[in-house]
Design a protein around this motif. Structure first.
Motif, short mmCIF file in Angstrom:
data_model
loop_
_atom_site.label_atom_id
_atom_site.label_comp_id
_atom_site.label_asym_id
_atom_site.label_seq_id
_atom_site.Cartn_x
_atom_site.Cartn_y
_atom_site.Cartn_z
N LEU A 149 0.81 -1.21 0.00
CA LEU A 149 0.00 0.00 0.00
C LEU A 149 0.85 1.27 0.00
CD1 LEU A 149 -2.96 -1.00 2.33
CD2 LEU A 149 -2.83 -1.03 -0.16
N GLU A 150 1.95 1.27 0.74
CA GLU A 150 2.80 2.46 0.73
C GLU A 150 3.39 2.71 -0.65
OE1 GLU A 150 5.64 2.33 3.91
OE2 GLU A 150 4.14 3.01 5.39
N ALA A 151 3.67 1.64 -1.41
CA ALA A 151 4.15 1.79 -2.78
C ALA A 151 3.11 2.48 -3.65
CB ALA A 151 4.53 0.43 -3.36
N ALA A 152 1.83 2.34 -3.30
CA ALA A 152 0.74 2.97 -4.04
C ALA A 152 0.36 4.33 -3.43
CB ALA A 152 -0.48 2.05 -4.06
N GLY A 153 1.12 4.79 -2.43
CA GLY A 153 0.83 6.07 -1.81
C GLY A 153 -0.29 6.04 -0.80
N ILE A 154 -0.60 4.86 -0.28
CA ILE A 154 -1.68 4.70 0.71
C ILE A 154 -1.06 4.44 2.07
CG2 ILE A 154 -3.70 3.35 1.36
CD1 ILE A 154 -3.96 2.62 -1.65
N ARG A 155 -1.37 5.26 3.03
CA ARG A 155 -0.79 5.14 4.37
C ARG A 155 -1.62 4.18 5.21
NH1 ARG A 155 2.17 9.63 7.74
NH2 ARG A 155 2.18 8.75 9.84
N VAL A 156 -0.96 3.28 5.93
CA VAL A 156 -1.63 2.31 6.79
C VAL A 156 -1.55 2.81 8.24
CG1 VAL A 156 -1.68 -0.07 7.62
CG2 VAL A 156 -1.08 0.41 5.23
N VAL A 157 -2.70 2.88 8.89
CA VAL A 157 -2.78 3.37 10.26
C VAL A 157 -3.52 2.34 11.11
CG1 VAL A 157 -3.64 5.22 11.76
CG2 VAL A 157 -2.84 5.76 9.44
N ALA A 158 -2.93 1.96 12.23
CA ALA A 158 -3.60 1.06 13.17
C ALA A 158 -4.58 1.86 14.01
CB ALA A 158 -2.58 0.36 14.06
N ILE A 159 -5.74 1.27 14.29
CA ILE A 159 -6.74 1.93 15.13
C ILE A 159 -7.26 0.96 16.18
CG2 ILE A 159 -7.46 3.58 13.36
CD1 ILE A 159 -9.91 1.78 12.84
N ARG A 160 -7.78 1.51 17.26
CA ARG A 160 -8.44 0.71 18.30
C ARG A 160 -9.42 1.64 19.02
NH1 ARG A 160 -2.70 0.39 21.48
NH2 ARG A 160 -2.72 2.52 22.31
N ARG A 161 -10.41 1.03 19.64
CA ARG A 161 -11.38 1.83 20.38
C ARG A 161 -10.72 2.45 21.61
NH1 ARG A 161 -15.36 3.43 17.22
NH2 ARG A 161 -16.64 1.74 16.39
N PRO A 162 -11.21 3.63 22.04
CA PRO A 162 -10.65 4.25 23.25
C PRO A 162 -10.81 3.34 24.47
CG PRO A 162 -12.02 5.81 22.04
CD PRO A 162 -12.24 4.46 21.41
N GLY A 163 -9.90 3.50 25.40
CA GLY A 163 -9.93 2.69 26.61
C GLY A 163 -9.30 1.33 26.39
N ARG A 164 -9.78 0.34 27.12
CA ARG A 164 -9.21 -1.01 27.04
C ARG A 164 -10.19 -1.97 26.37
NH1 ARG A 164 -4.53 -1.14 29.69
NH2 ARG A 164 -4.11 0.47 31.25
N HIS A 165 -10.84 -1.48 25.33
CA HIS A 165 -11.81 -2.29 24.59
C HIS A 165 -11.12 -3.49 23.95
CE1 HIS A 165 -15.26 -3.10 21.96
NE2 HIS A 165 -14.38 -3.27 20.98
N VAL A 166 -11.76 -4.64 24.01
CA VAL A 166 -11.25 -5.85 23.38
C VAL A 166 -12.21 -6.24 22.26
CG1 VAL A 166 -10.70 -8.29 23.70
CG2 VAL A 166 -10.17 -6.65 25.52
N ALA A 167 -11.67 -6.38 21.04
CA ALA A 167 -12.52 -6.73 19.90
C ALA A 167 -13.07 -8.14 20.07
CB ALA A 167 -11.73 -6.64 18.60
N ASP A 168 -14.35 -8.29 19.76
CA ASP A 168 -15.01 -9.59 19.86
C ASP A 168 -15.51 -9.96 18.46
OD1 ASP A 168 -16.24 -11.88 20.64
OD2 ASP A 168 -17.96 -10.90 21.58
N GLY A 169 -14.88 -10.94 17.85
CA GLY A 169 -15.27 -11.34 16.50
C GLY A 169 -14.54 -10.53 15.45
N ALA A 170 -15.24 -10.26 14.36
CA ALA A 170 -14.61 -9.57 13.22
C ALA A 170 -14.16 -8.17 13.62
CB ALA A 170 -15.59 -9.51 12.06
N ARG A 171 -13.02 -7.79 13.07
CA ARG A 171 -12.51 -6.43 13.25
C ARG A 171 -12.85 -5.60 12.02
NH1 ARG A 171 -6.65 -8.07 13.71
NH2 ARG A 171 -7.52 -10.07 13.06
N ARG A 172 -12.60 -4.31 12.10
CA ARG A 172 -12.99 -3.39 11.05
C ARG A 172 -11.78 -2.84 10.30
NH1 ARG A 172 -17.44 0.85 12.78
NH2 ARG A 172 -17.95 0.61 10.57
N TRP A 173 -11.99 -2.57 9.04
CA TRP A 173 -11.02 -1.83 8.24
C TRP A 173 -11.76 -0.66 7.60
CZ3 TRP A 173 -12.51 -1.15 3.24
CH2 TRP A 173 -13.34 -2.12 2.65
N ALA A 174 -11.00 0.36 7.22
CA ALA A 174 -11.60 1.50 6.53
C ALA A 174 -10.63 2.02 5.49
CB ALA A 174 -11.96 2.61 7.51
N ALA A 175 -11.13 2.16 4.26
CA ALA A 175 -10.38 2.82 3.20
C ALA A 175 -10.85 4.27 3.17
CB ALA A 175 -10.64 2.15 1.86
#
Length: 308
Positions: free
Chosen positions: A63-89
């Motif tokens: 993605l960086e070769a295509a000029g797209i920056r990758v950013v990790a995200i998480r919910r505020p606090g100590r949230h633990v993901a349950d099941g599928a996680r999310r991506w966003a373009a």
């Protein structure tokens, strides 16, 4: 020049005391992939997290070769993901601003995601039936809380993220490094691409209110991602001089770089033609991050409105 030693010498405290200018300091990528990854992040974010390391390296390199920056995200606090996680373009390009959300079950699933194709869809269009992704231009708030990259980001970022979550639940994320550690807390408003610095929790309600109206807090604006530093500085000045103008109302129409130290940027501000001269220079050596091994010299951009 003494090396920062304690919380009173942290980079954000020093930079605030010096009055380091922020304008023109947003990153140049106009397209992003946000990847939900709860839990701790190492200094390199997604590459040093519980996300599959080999997959992360392949994903970021492609993605960086295509000029797209990758950013990790998480919910505020100590949230633990349950099941599928999310991506966003995320597309921050003018007239294409939108966030397209989807879900993934396994880290390797993201290698099958054609991010560039998602980003090239017409604005306002979601995926084909059955793909499960949805497009929106509603504001999303990313607050850098990447403490292993710089302690200031966590110390100052997490309270801001918590304050935002109380007002806009479900539309707020802690995120990995967005640059400018010394300007913490750093807040990125998507898909507009507005990057604010030195945000305080007590400012959050006001920022949310003006964001909903499509306008800008010019006093705290570092710049708009996807543009060059001189263009960003010129746009910040335009918002200062035309406070009623929304972020969509300020358009870059050209730039004269014949003198690299005095760049003239042409803008259209709510239909008015404006020219801004941006003086580019290097600041004296300073400690720019808490983890810096030596002082560095930041670029400074000083915009001036030219006569009509």
């Amino acid at each position: 020049m003494a090396e920062p030693a304690d919380r009173f010498d942290r980079c954000s405290v020093q930079a605030t005391g010096r009055g380091d200018p922020m304008v023109g300091s947003a990153f140049p990528a106009s397209r992003l992939l946000l990847v939900e990854q709860p839990g701790p992040w190492g200094r390199t974010g997604l590459l040093a997290s519980r996300f599959d390391t080999a997959v992360a390296h392949r994903l970021v390199a492609r993605l960086e070769a295509a000029g797209i920056r990758v950013v990790a995200i998480r919910r505020p606090g100590r949230h633990v993901a349950d099941g599928a996680r999310r991506w966003a373009a995320v597309d921050c390009r003018p007239d294409r601003e939108q966030v397209t959300w989807g879900r993934f079950d396994q880290d390797r699933d993201l290698l099958e995601l054609d991010v560039a194709a998602v980003l090239e869809r017409p604005a306002g269009r979601s995926g084909e039936a059955g793909t499960g992704d949805t497009a929106s231009d509603q504001p999303e708030y990313l607050v850098c809380a990447h403490g292993t990259h710089d302690a200031c980001c966590a110390i100052r970022g997490r309270p801001v993220a918590a304050a935002l979550e109380a007002l806009r639940p479900g539309r707020v994320w802690e995120c990995s490094h967005v640059g400018g550690d010394r300007f913490a807390a750093n807040l990125l408003v998507l898909p507009a691409g507005l990057l604010y610095g030195r945000v305080q929790p007590e400012q959050v309600a006001g920022l949310v209110e003006i964001t909903d109206r499509g306008v800008v807090d010019a006093g705290g604006l570092r710049g708009r991602v996807g543009f060059g530093s001189a263009e960003q500085a010129a746009m910040v000045l335009a918002h200062q001089r035309f406070p009623a103008a929304g972020w969509r109302d300020v358009r870059v129409t050209g730039a004269d770089r014949s003198d690299p130290h005095r760049i003239v940027v042409a803008l259209r501000v709510a239909g008015t033609e404006v020219r801004v001269q941006v003086h580019a220079s290097q600041a004296p050596p300073q400690w720019l991050t808490c983890q810096a091994g030596a002082p560095g010299r930041a670029m400074v951009y000083a915009p001036t409105l030219l006569p009509a």
